[in-house]
Design an enzyme around this catalytic site. Structure first.
Site, short mmCIF file in Angstrom:
data_model
loop_
_atom_site.label_atom_id
_atom_site.label_comp_id
_atom_site.label_asym_id
_atom_site.label_seq_id
_atom_site.Cartn_x
_atom_site.Cartn_y
_atom_site.Cartn_z
N ARG A 101 44.70 36.67 40.95
CA ARG A 101 45.39 37.96 40.86
C ARG A 101 46.85 37.65 40.57
O ARG A 101 47.56 37.09 41.42
CB ARG A 101 45.25 38.73 42.19
N HIS A 128 42.51 45.08 34.54
CA HIS A 128 41.95 45.00 35.90
C HIS A 128 40.43 45.17 35.79
O HIS A 128 39.86 46.15 36.26
CB HIS A 128 42.55 46.09 36.78
N GLN A 131 37.89 45.94 38.83
CA GLN A 131 37.96 47.30 39.33
C GLN A 131 37.10 48.23 38.49
O GLN A 131 36.40 49.10 39.02
CB GLN A 131 39.40 47.80 39.32
N ASP A 224 45.80 56.88 38.87
CA ASP A 224 46.30 55.68 39.55
C ASP A 224 47.72 55.98 40.00
O ASP A 224 48.34 56.97 39.56
CB ASP A 224 46.26 54.49 38.59
N CYS A 264 41.60 53.85 42.22
CA CYS A 264 41.41 52.45 42.63
C CYS A 264 42.10 52.12 43.95
O CYS A 264 41.80 51.08 44.55
CB CYS A 264 41.87 51.51 41.52
N ARG A 292 33.61 47.42 44.95
CA ARG A 292 34.30 46.22 44.51
C ARG A 292 33.53 44.99 45.00
O ARG A 292 33.39 44.00 44.27
CB ARG A 292 35.74 46.19 45.07
#
Length: 309
Positions: A101, A128, A131, A224, A264, A292
């Site tokens: 990450r 991402h 996700q 988001d 998310c 996830r």
């Protein structure tokens, strides 16, 4: 040849469906697959803070029979005292997979180019993809077949989430509508890549500044945070820019009656989404967060056991 997962189109449409099918099976039977039995170690680097990504990968690796080695920012030589290339060559001799990450996507590409074990993008500034696998799994659970469904993303459309919804949604054969203000729209090269993939799967890509038009008859509505890490000083200005793209009750009324809401997380109620939406009956953000775990387990199992030659 070793396979990596750095962005959404690293899986073909058929492979994405295969991973999502496996994710559902793993959700129903969490401990049936042990590709990391030994336990084998997976190195998990975090240059950015995390809750869901850290817990889901650590738990998933353990569920698959392995041992997660969590390495926080500043806890290794990676990227400052030792090059990404040299780190990849060392880690490949010690671990079974690398999860990272990070910020600059180019670092992930360099890691993958020099690694003989799978490298997984747990988030970069550009994409991402893990996700999006969880989001697609959640949408399948609630809506069934994804092909032909309409997914709408509102807000800051110049970020990694918008990019991955374009690529991952197109791979699933969905109609993807991305809506944000001028100056905050997706990178043109990523839009073009998404259109190429959509042409293969029967999906479509729409980029618009008109939130109301984007929401019409949508099956999935997503937003988001408006203020990502490193943008805290811009909070007030960004709030003014993005307020017309807030997901509220009126916005959800423009979508299909059966539409679901996803985010998310972390979410900021009263900013990108109102409390009545995220805490309401159309919200599946907690299923999305749980998925996830299952989607990433299915992805790791695929990369470790099914995609290498």
């Amino acid at each position: 040849m070793v396979r990596h997962f750095l962005k959404d189109t690293d899986l073909t449409p058929e492979e994405q469906t295969h991973v999502l099918d496996a994710a559902q099976r793993m959700k129903e039977d969490p401990y049936a697959h042990k590709p990391l039995a030994g336990p084998q170690t997976v190195a998990v680097f975090f240059d950015k803070t995390s809750t869901r990504t850290r817990v889901s990968f650590a738990t998933g690796i353990a569920d698959l029979g392995g041992s997660p080695l969590i390495i926080g920012a500043g806890e290794s030589q990676l990227g400052h005292k030792e090059s990404v290339t040299d780190t990849a060559k060392v880690l490949s001799r010690m671990v079974s997979a690398i999860v990272w990450r990070t910020f600059d996507h180019a670092g992930l590409e360099e890691m993958a180019q020099n690694s003989t074990v799978p490298v997984i993008n747990a988030l970069s500034d550009d994409y991402h993809p893990c996700q999006i696998l969880a989001d697609l799994q959640t949408a399948r659970e609630q809506l069934g077949e994804l092909t032909g469904k309409t997914l709408v993303y509102l807000g800051d459309a110049a970020n990694n989430m918008a990019h991955s919804y374009l690529l991952g949604g197109a791979t699933a054969g969905m109609h993807i509508r991305i809506s944000g203000p001028e100056g905050y729209l997706p990178r043109p090269d990523i839009v073009e890549e998404a259109r190429v993939r959509a042409n293969e799967t029967g999906g479509t890509i729409t980029i618009t500044t008109d939130a109301c038009a984007a929401l019409e008859d949508a099956d999935v509505v997503i937003t988001d945070t408006w203020v990502s890490m490193g943008q805290e000083d811009e909070k007030e200005a960004r709030q003014k820019i993005f307020t017309p793209y807030q997901v509220n009750a009126e916005a959800m009324k423009l979508a299909a009656n059966h539409a679901i809401f996803l985010h998310c997380l972390p979410a900021y109620r009263g900013y990108e989404v109102t409390a009545d939406v995220i805490d309401g009956d159309q919200s599946y953000v907690w299923d999305e967060a749980e998925n996830r775990l299952h989607a990433q387990k299915a992805l790791m199992n695929f990369l470790l056991t099914e995609s290498t030659a």
